[in-house]
Design an enzyme around this catalytic site. Structure first.
Site, PDB file in Angstrom:
ATOM      1  N   SER A 143       0.879  -1.179   0.000  1.00  0.00           N
ATOM      2  CA  SER A 143       0.000   0.000   0.000  1.00  0.00           C
ATOM      3  C   SER A 143       0.905   1.215   0.000  1.00  0.00           C
ATOM      4  O   SER A 143       2.100   1.094   0.322  1.00  0.00           O
ATOM      5  CB  SER A 143      -0.838  -0.014   1.285  1.00  0.00           C
ATOM      6  OG  SER A 143      -1.473   1.230   1.491  1.00  0.00           O
ATOM      7  N   TYR A 156      -1.813  -1.065  10.631  1.00  0.00           N
ATOM      8  CA  TYR A 156      -1.893  -1.275   9.171  1.00  0.00           C
ATOM      9  C   TYR A 156      -0.590  -0.821   8.506  1.00  0.00           C
ATOM     10  O   TYR A 156      -0.022  -1.530   7.667  1.00  0.00           O
ATOM     11  CB  TYR A 156      -3.104  -0.508   8.617  1.00  0.00           C
ATOM     12  CG  TYR A 156      -3.362  -0.730   7.146  1.00  0.00           C
ATOM     13  CD1 TYR A 156      -3.982  -1.903   6.692  1.00  0.00           C
ATOM     14  CD2 TYR A 156      -2.998   0.218   6.197  1.00  0.00           C
ATOM     15  CE1 TYR A 156      -4.225  -2.113   5.339  1.00  0.00           C
ATOM     16  CE2 TYR A 156      -3.241   0.023   4.845  1.00  0.00           C
ATOM     17  CZ  TYR A 156      -3.861  -1.144   4.421  1.00  0.00           C
ATOM     18  OH  TYR A 156      -4.099  -1.348   3.072  1.00  0.00           O
TER      19      TYR A 156
HETATM   20  P1  NAD Z   1     -11.647  -5.716   0.316  1.00  0.00           P
HETATM   21  O1  NAD Z   1     -12.008  -5.657   1.744  1.00  0.00           O
HETATM   22  O2  NAD Z   1     -12.632  -5.300  -0.722  1.00  0.00           O
HETATM   23  O3  NAD Z   1     -11.155  -7.184  -0.066  1.00  0.00           O
HETATM   24  C1  NAD Z   1     -10.319  -7.922   0.788  1.00  0.00           C
HETATM   25  C2  NAD Z   1     -10.631  -9.395   0.615  1.00  0.00           C
HETATM   26  O4  NAD Z   1      -9.751 -10.135   1.483  1.00  0.00           O
HETATM   27  C3  NAD Z   1     -12.062  -9.739   1.026  1.00  0.00           C
HETATM   28  O5  NAD Z   1     -12.693 -10.515   0.021  1.00  0.00           O
HETATM   29  C4  NAD Z   1     -11.893 -10.515   2.327  1.00  0.00           C
HETATM   30  O6  NAD Z   1     -12.884 -11.519   2.542  1.00  0.00           O
HETATM   31  C5  NAD Z   1     -10.508 -11.141   2.127  1.00  0.00           C
HETATM   32  N1  NAD Z   1      -9.881 -11.518   3.389  1.00  0.00           N
HETATM   33  C6  NAD Z   1      -9.845 -10.804   4.555  1.00  0.00           C
HETATM   34  N2  NAD Z   1      -9.213 -11.505   5.509  1.00  0.00           N
HETATM   35  C7  NAD Z   1      -8.833 -12.683   4.948  1.00  0.00           C
HETATM   36  C8  NAD Z   1      -8.135 -13.816   5.425  1.00  0.00           C
HETATM   37  N3  NAD Z   1      -7.730 -13.897   6.697  1.00  0.00           N
HETATM   38  N4  NAD Z   1      -7.904 -14.840   4.566  1.00  0.00           N
HETATM   39  C9  NAD Z   1      -8.332 -14.780   3.287  1.00  0.00           C
HETATM   40  N5  NAD Z   1      -9.021 -13.745   2.784  1.00  0.00           N
HETATM   41  C10 NAD Z   1      -9.255 -12.689   3.592  1.00  0.00           C
HETATM   42  O7  NAD Z   1     -10.317  -4.829   0.184  1.00  0.00           O
HETATM   43  P2  NAD Z   1      -9.441  -4.363  -1.054  1.00  0.00           P
HETATM   44  O8  NAD Z   1      -9.454  -2.889  -1.031  1.00  0.00           O
HETATM   45  O9  NAD Z   1      -9.779  -5.089  -2.294  1.00  0.00           O
HETATM   46  O10 NAD Z   1      -8.002  -4.798  -0.513  1.00  0.00           O
HETATM   47  C11 NAD Z   1      -7.191  -5.790  -1.113  1.00  0.00           C
HETATM   48  C12 NAD Z   1      -5.751  -5.558  -0.705  1.00  0.00           C
HETATM   49  O11 NAD Z   1      -5.328  -4.281  -1.199  1.00  0.00           O
HETATM   50  C13 NAD Z   1      -5.527  -5.517   0.815  1.00  0.00           C
HETATM   51  O12 NAD Z   1      -4.309  -6.170   1.123  1.00  0.00           O
HETATM   52  C14 NAD Z   1      -5.421  -4.030   1.113  1.00  0.00           C
HETATM   53  O13 NAD Z   1      -4.692  -3.770   2.278  1.00  0.00           O
HETATM   54  C15 NAD Z   1      -4.741  -3.526  -0.147  1.00  0.00           C
HETATM   55  N6  NAD Z   1      -4.940  -2.092  -0.397  1.00  0.00           N
HETATM   56  C16 NAD Z   1      -6.195  -1.571  -0.574  1.00  0.00           C
HETATM   57  C17 NAD Z   1      -6.327  -0.194  -0.797  1.00  0.00           C
HETATM   58  C18 NAD Z   1      -7.664   0.467  -1.005  1.00  0.00           C
HETATM   59  O14 NAD Z   1      -7.729   1.707  -0.998  1.00  0.00           O
HETATM   60  N7  NAD Z   1      -8.756  -0.256  -1.200  1.00  0.00           N
HETATM   61  C19 NAD Z   1      -5.191   0.624  -0.832  1.00  0.00           C
HETATM   62  C20 NAD Z   1      -3.942   0.045  -0.642  1.00  0.00           C
HETATM   63  C21 NAD Z   1      -3.821  -1.319  -0.424  1.00  0.00           C
END
Ligand code: NAD
Length: 256
Positions: A143, A156
């Protein structure tokens, strides 16, 4: 022909958001995809979206914080598709927003267990498999919070800086064995996670767009597809000389 044609790809956390977009993009670019998540309904929906579009995919439920689940996931992927060429370690949680002094031990432990230890265990199992095949490519979801600090998000931020540390180490240790390991560092992306962070910081008064658009030099947050495009490209042979890098995909956020 797609850029990952004939390859086998694994995406964790692929029931929604960036993980789902990545699984779909892998399939469009010719890979067979193992879709994994703790959310069975969403994960199976991702598989249906891929197969409806003529792609090949399977779902396996796995909690990345449980080592038995992770090793089972890699062995099932190989049992089903014969090998593992590309892996995207995407599963993650945002945790709760609180000033440092009010951060709970429980939130810290849970965030580290899923985001950092989960990525560690996935890397370990994926690398072991890739060594038996003579190579592969892995992308971890860090991130912009893996590059800079964000007040209120200590656990985080620590977890994502840790993901970038694991990325560098794995890249160095296996560079000569044909395994590339990189990370992507998204800015604000339009998913459930960003909505949760906006709700937590504004008490539901602002949407994630209202809170985040103006913080990005491009004046908007990104889409899951914009992150997926980068992940699949990094996993493809087009990125053959990239390893150990952390690529921002953030509309200019960390350039500020
Ligand atoms: P999201 O919450 O839409 O999706 C996350 C997915 O991970 C969900 O389907 C959830 O069920 C699954 N998950 C959670 N805990 C789990 C576990 N213990 N085992 C297996 N699956 C699990 O979030 P997103 O925004 O799509 O995030 C995806 C990745 O991108 C994450 O690592 C997040 O930190 C990173 N990220 C997101 C953003 C943002 O702005 N959305 C920015 C930077 C990084």
């Amino acid at each position: 022909m797609g850029i990952v044609s004939g390859k086998v790809a694994l995406v964790t956390g692929a029931a929604a958001g960036i993980g789902r977009a990545t699984a779909l993009k892998f399939a469009v670019e010719g890979a067979r995809v193992m879709v994994s998540d703790i959310d069975e309904t969403g994960g199976k929906e991702t598989v249906s979206l891929i197969t409806a579009n003529g792609g090949e995919a399977a779902f396996m439920r796995a909690d990345v914080a449980r080592s038995a689940d992770v090793s089972g996931l890699i062995s099932q992927t190989v049992a089903k598709f014969g090998r593992l060429d590309c892996a995207c370690n995407n599963a993650g949680i945002e945790g709760t927003i609180a000033p440092f002094a009010d951060q709970t031990e429980d939130n810290f432990d849970r965030t580290i267990a899923i985001n950092l230890k989960g990525t560690f265990m996935c890397l370990k199992a994926e690398i072991s498999q890739m060594l038996t095949q003579g190579g592969g490519s892995i992308v971890n979801l860090a991130s912009i919070a893996g590059l800079i600090g964000f007040p209120g998000l200590a656990a985080y931020v620590a977890s994502k800086h840790g993901v970038n540390g694991l990325t560098k180490n794995a890249a160095l240790e296996y560079a000569k064995q044909g395994i590339r390991v990189n990370s992507v560092c998204p800015g604000g992306i339009d998913t459930r996670m960003l909505d949760s962070l906006a709700d937590q910081s504004t008490g539901g008064k602002m949407t994630s767009r209202e809170m985040m658009d103006g913080l990005h030099p491009m004046g908007r947050i990104g889409t899951p597809e914009e992150v997926a495009n980068l992940i699949v490209w990094l996993c493809s042979d087009q990125a053959s000389f990239l390893t150990g890098v952390h690529v921002p995909v953030d509309g200019g956020y960390v350039a500020q």
